[in-house]
Design a protein around this motif. Structure first.
Motif, PDB file in Angstrom:
ATOM      1  N   PHE A 181     -28.053  14.901  17.533  1.00  0.00           N
ATOM      2  CA  PHE A 181     -27.040  14.253  18.374  1.00  0.00           C
ATOM      3  C   PHE A 181     -25.991  13.563  17.506  1.00  0.00           C
ATOM      4  CE2 PHE A 181     -30.306  14.620  21.683  1.00  0.00           C
ATOM      5  CZ  PHE A 181     -29.525  15.113  22.713  1.00  0.00           C
ATOM      6  N   PHE A 182     -26.414  12.964  16.409  1.00  0.00           N
ATOM      7  CA  PHE A 182     -25.444  12.341  15.504  1.00  0.00           C
ATOM      8  C   PHE A 182     -24.564  13.397  14.850  1.00  0.00           C
ATOM      9  CE2 PHE A 182     -27.686   8.042  14.482  1.00  0.00           C
ATOM     10  CZ  PHE A 182     -27.356   7.587  15.749  1.00  0.00           C
ATOM     11  N   ARG A 183     -25.158  14.527  14.442  1.00  0.00           N
ATOM     12  CA  ARG A 183     -24.334  15.572  13.839  1.00  0.00           C
ATOM     13  C   ARG A 183     -23.365  16.142  14.874  1.00  0.00           C
ATOM     14  NH1 ARG A 183     -26.335  20.798  10.378  1.00  0.00           N
ATOM     15  NH2 ARG A 183     -27.657  21.206  12.180  1.00  0.00           N
ATOM     16  N   TRP A 184     -23.861  16.409  16.083  1.00  0.00           N
ATOM     17  CA  TRP A 184     -23.007  16.978  17.124  1.00  0.00           C
ATOM     18  C   TRP A 184     -21.826  16.062  17.425  1.00  0.00           C
ATOM     19  CZ3 TRP A 184     -22.210  21.436  19.663  1.00  0.00           C
ATOM     20  CH2 TRP A 184     -21.412  21.389  20.804  1.00  0.00           C
ATOM     21  N   PHE A 185     -22.103  14.777  17.643  1.00  0.00           N
ATOM     22  CA  PHE A 185     -21.030  13.867  18.022  1.00  0.00           C
ATOM     23  C   PHE A 185     -20.163  13.455  16.840  1.00  0.00           C
ATOM     24  CE2 PHE A 185     -23.712  13.413  21.831  1.00  0.00           C
ATOM     25  CZ  PHE A 185     -22.743  13.752  22.772  1.00  0.00           C
ATOM     26  N   SER A 186     -20.662  13.637  15.617  1.00  0.00           N
ATOM     27  CA  SER A 186     -19.771  13.452  14.463  1.00  0.00           C
ATOM     28  C   SER A 186     -18.653  14.490  14.501  1.00  0.00           C
ATOM     29  CB  SER A 186     -20.553  13.561  13.146  1.00  0.00           C
ATOM     30  OG  SER A 186     -20.901  14.906  12.847  1.00  0.00           O
ATOM     31  N   GLU A 187     -18.964  15.673  15.000  1.00  0.00           N
ATOM     32  CA  GLU A 187     -17.970  16.738  15.118  1.00  0.00           C
ATOM     33  C   GLU A 187     -17.068  16.534  16.332  1.00  0.00           C
ATOM     34  OE1 GLU A 187     -20.824  19.825  15.181  1.00  0.00           O
ATOM     35  OE2 GLU A 187     -21.051  19.918  12.997  1.00  0.00           O
ATOM     36  N   GLU A 188     -17.615  15.981  17.395  1.00  0.00           N
ATOM     37  CA  GLU A 188     -16.824  15.720  18.604  1.00  0.00           C
ATOM     38  C   GLU A 188     -15.847  14.561  18.411  1.00  0.00           C
ATOM     39  OE1 GLU A 188     -17.105  17.576  21.863  1.00  0.00           O
ATOM     40  OE2 GLU A 188     -17.606  18.778  20.098  1.00  0.00           O
ATOM     41  N   ALA A 189     -16.170  13.629  17.519  1.00  0.00           N
ATOM     42  CA  ALA A 189     -15.324  12.447  17.324  1.00  0.00           C
ATOM     43  C   ALA A 189     -13.903  12.816  16.934  1.00  0.00           C
ATOM     44  CB  ALA A 189     -15.936  11.532  16.257  1.00  0.00           C
ATOM     45  N   VAL A 190     -13.744  13.883  16.163  1.00  0.00           N
ATOM     46  CA  VAL A 190     -12.417  14.269  15.697  1.00  0.00           C
ATOM     47  C   VAL A 190     -11.774  15.332  16.589  1.00  0.00           C
ATOM     48  CG1 VAL A 190     -12.873  13.653  13.297  1.00  0.00           C
ATOM     49  CG2 VAL A 190     -13.459  15.952  14.095  1.00  0.00           C
ATOM     50  N   ARG A 191     -12.398  15.584  17.735  1.00  0.00           N
ATOM     51  CA  ARG A 191     -11.860  16.595  18.659  1.00  0.00           C
ATOM     52  C   ARG A 191     -11.541  16.009  20.039  1.00  0.00           C
ATOM     53  NH1 ARG A 191     -15.206  19.108  15.128  1.00  0.00           N
ATOM     54  NH2 ARG A 191     -14.475  21.064  14.230  1.00  0.00           N
ATOM     55  N   ILE A 192     -11.421  14.690  20.104  1.00  0.00           N
ATOM     56  CA  ILE A 192     -11.025  14.066  21.365  1.00  0.00           C
ATOM     57  C   ILE A 192      -9.570  14.446  21.628  1.00  0.00           C
ATOM     58  CG2 ILE A 192     -10.668  11.885  22.585  1.00  0.00           C
ATOM     59  CD1 ILE A 192     -12.904  10.719  20.780  1.00  0.00           C
ATOM     60  N   GLY A 193      -9.346  15.163  22.695  1.00  0.00           N
ATOM     61  CA  GLY A 193      -8.022  15.719  22.928  1.00  0.00           C
ATOM     62  C   GLY A 193      -7.284  15.081  24.086  1.00  0.00           C
ATOM     63  N   GLY A 194      -6.196  15.708  24.454  1.00  0.00           N
ATOM     64  CA  GLY A 194      -5.372  15.259  25.562  1.00  0.00           C
ATOM     65  C   GLY A 194      -4.609  16.438  26.112  1.00  0.00           C
ATOM     66  N   ASP A 195      -3.450  16.152  26.722  1.00  0.00           N
ATOM     67  CA  ASP A 195      -2.674  17.221  27.334  1.00  0.00           C
ATOM     68  C   ASP A 195      -1.219  16.771  27.448  1.00  0.00           C
ATOM     69  OD1 ASP A 195      -2.197  19.662  28.511  1.00  0.00           O
ATOM     70  OD2 ASP A 195      -2.658  18.966  30.531  1.00  0.00           O
ATOM     71  N   ALA A 196      -0.341  17.723  27.451  1.00  0.00           N
ATOM     72  CA  ALA A 196       1.074  17.443  27.659  1.00  0.00           C
ATOM     73  C   ALA A 196       1.664  18.564  28.490  1.00  0.00           C
ATOM     74  CB  ALA A 196       1.813  17.328  26.328  1.00  0.00           C
ATOM     75  N   THR A 197       2.326  18.179  29.568  1.00  0.00           N
ATOM     76  CA  THR A 197       2.929  19.178  30.435  1.00  0.00           C
ATOM     77  C   THR A 197       4.155  18.578  31.112  1.00  0.00           C
ATOM     78  OG1 THR A 197       2.450  20.763  32.203  1.00  0.00           O
ATOM     79  CG2 THR A 197       1.515  18.569  32.443  1.00  0.00           C
ATOM     80  N   VAL A 198       4.754  19.334  31.981  1.00  0.00           N
ATOM     81  CA  VAL A 198       5.939  18.895  32.710  1.00  0.00           C
ATOM     82  C   VAL A 198       5.660  18.993  34.196  1.00  0.00           C
ATOM     83  CG1 VAL A 198       8.382  19.414  33.155  1.00  0.00           C
ATOM     84  CG2 VAL A 198       7.456  19.673  30.848  1.00  0.00           C
ATOM     85  N   SER A 199       6.136  18.037  34.938  1.00  0.00           N
ATOM     86  CA  SER A 199       5.928  18.036  36.383  1.00  0.00           C
ATOM     87  C   SER A 199       6.587  19.249  37.030  1.00  0.00           C
ATOM     88  CB  SER A 199       6.494  16.757  36.999  1.00  0.00           C
ATOM     89  OG  SER A 199       7.894  16.692  36.786  1.00  0.00           O
ATOM     90  N   GLY A 200       6.175  19.536  38.248  1.00  0.00           N
ATOM     91  CA  GLY A 200       6.685  20.701  38.936  1.00  0.00           C
ATOM     92  C   GLY A 200       8.184  20.702  39.137  1.00  0.00           C
ATOM     93  N   ASP A 201       8.775  19.516  39.334  1.00  0.00           N
ATOM     94  CA  ASP A 201      10.225  19.462  39.532  1.00  0.00           C
ATOM     95  C   ASP A 201      10.988  19.395  38.206  1.00  0.00           C
ATOM     96  OD1 ASP A 201       9.815  16.900  38.650  1.00  0.00           O
ATOM     97  OD2 ASP A 201      10.346  15.927  40.544  1.00  0.00           O
TER      98      ASP A 201
END
Length: 493
Positions: free
Chosen positions: A119-139
């Motif tokens: 679990f520590f190894r798995w989440f050590s890899e997930e720590a640097v992959r916390i992402g997000g998103d960017a988009t444009v509204s429909g209008d």
């Protein structure tokens, strides 16, 4: 491991409360004993925390939260990676601690250490992959920027049956996400958690990020955390009844909640299954941790025309197991955790027998020291028996015959719980039908083991909320934030 080696190993483990990076005594000065279930000997005395200690711990966690959240993801990742490596280097030592305080055989305890470390190894890899998103509204007039942030200070409460793995499964994603923690391990098996704290300190975890308060009165510690208003999330593994109370408390401050609660796992064997493989699978699903697991196969449904053969082969395997102190390399089944655990199993077996069940092996607790109950196989079990609607938490296999697939699904779903199920069949189409029809969060086909740090662990119905492990595990410790930015549109568009 000799008795003297065990004493030396236990003596080296800190036994206080861990608050603000320091081991301290409880404000009350109280201590409670840790018992070796194999011998009934006291192996340690630990600080017995209370409300004052809990309040201090959550104050520290809240004070450190902002600075810890600003720590670079790579820094958090490397702390977890170093902790993983130390756990694997100290696998034998940690396994011996687990065996000493909760009884599981050393070979199985080593397996828990590897599982916990992952679990520590798995989440050590997930720590640097916390992402997000960017988009444009429909209008087209708004830029939508989505990011994720730590949820804040977390309350972590773990059970006694996997004392190391249940800790890393919660601590790992909290560290990776940037959350501080107050942690209450089970007072029956606290030593593994204390050893884990020392590993995290050596790995570079800053003071105050993880605070540990153990108590023989869990409510006196957890309730102040829940009502503090400073904790923003609770992650609990334990009984459904306690989970309900925590959800009620969490509602007062609208806390994020993850609940891994009770189980009543069905294990289904169809007449087209490889019977030997099914018996192998049941030996894992039923007897892992002496049956003291929420994932343990509780209700064993075997298609009628192979039920007798399956029960015969299972009885041969179960009756041949060596029961004893887990420190003996020959031991395959260790003791249960405490006297009332043995009393519960005796009561469930006795009730089933009164209702007509036959005992093919085991069935009676031995005399002498230690909290033992032998591997037991029951057949002709009345569906109204108490063990059909109760987590057995012991090495008891209750075999019930069924007629067809619809009958098996009906029996499997006849419970308020829905954590995990198992099924053995060679029919691929049937496997997919079962996945759609059986009301569980996890289903193993032709395997008796589903737990994996890379997979989302959790249930449906009264077995809980949320998931631990896998890609979703870290999401439980993150809040989604949305930023709206006006976007100009060219005049000629």
């Amino acid at each position: 491991m000799t008795t003297s080696n065990k004493r030396d190993l236990i003596a080296a483990i800190p036994t206080g409360l861990f608050i603000g990076g320091q081991w301290v005594e409880a404000q009350s000065g109280k201590r409670c004993d840790v018992i070796d279930p194999a011998t009934e000997d006291v192996i340690a005395s630990i600080a017995d925390g209370g409300a004052e200690d809990a309040e201090r711990a959550i104050e520290v966690a809240a004070a450190v939260q902002d600075s810890w959240a600003r720590t670079a993801p790579r820094a958090r990742s490397e702390i977890l990676r170093r902790a993983y490596e130390q756990m694997m280097e100290r696998q034998d030592e940690l396994a011996s601690i687990i065996t000493a305080e909760m009884g599981k055989p050393l070979a199985e305890a080593r397996g828990e250490v590897a599982y916990a470390a992952e679990f520590f190894r798995w989440f050590s890899e997930e720590a640097v992959r916390i992402g997000g998103d960017a988009t444009v509204s429909g209008d087209g007039r708004t830029r939508i920027i989505v990011s994720k942030a730590p949820v804040g200070p977390c309350v972590l409460v773990t059970p006694w049956n996997f004392p190391l793995a249940m800790g890393t499964r919660k601590i790992g994603p909290a560290i990776a996400a940037g959350c501080t923690m107050v942690f209450k391990p089970a007072h029956l098996t606290p030593l593994s958690s204390f050893a884990l704290v020392e590993i995290l300190r050596e790995a570079g975890l800053p003071d105050g990020v993880l605070n540990v308060v153990c108590s023989s009165d869990p409510g006196s510690v957890v309730e102040p955390w829940m009502r503090s208003g400073k904790a923003r999330k609770v992650s609990f593994t334990g009984s459904t009844a306690v989970g309900v109370r925590l959800l009620e408390q969490a509602s007062q401050h609208i806390m994020r909640s993850s609940m891994e609660l009770g189980g009543n796992a069905p294990f289904i064997v169809f007449d087209d299954a490889d019977v030997d493989a099914a018996v192998d699978g049941l030996m894992i699903a039923k007897l892992r941790n002496m049956g003291e697991a929420c994932t343990a196969a509780n209700r064993i449904f075997v298609q009628r025309n192979v039920a007798d053969e399956f029960a015969r082969r299972l009885t041969e395997r179960m009756s041949a197991l060596v029961v004893g102190d887990g420190i003996d390399p020959a031991t395959q089944i260790g003791p249960l955790i405490e006297p009332k655990a043995v009393e519960k199993v005796i009561s469930l077996v006795s009730d089933a027998v009164r209702r007509g069940a036959r005992i093919l092996c085991g069935g009676q607790a031995p005399e002498g020291r230690g909290y033992y109950f032998p591997p037991t196989v029951l057949v002709d079990v009345d569906p109204e028996s108490e063990l059909m609607s109760t987590e057995i938490f012991g090495p008891v296999a209750a075999v019930i015959a069924f007629d067809d697939e619809c009958d098996a699904i009906r029996l499997a779903n006849d419970t308020q719980w829905g954590l995990v199920g198992y099924a053995f069949t060679q029919d691929v189409d049937r496997a997919f039908r079962l996945q759609e029809a059986i009301e569980v969060g996890m289903l193993g086909i032709n395997t008796g083991l589903v737990s994996n740090p890379a997979a989302p662990f959790g249930g449906v119905k009264e077995s809980g909320l949320g998931r631990e492990g896998g890609r979703t595990g870290i999401e439980e410790f993150l809040e989604v934030r949305y930023l709206a930015l006006p976007r100009s549109i060219p005049a000629n568009v």
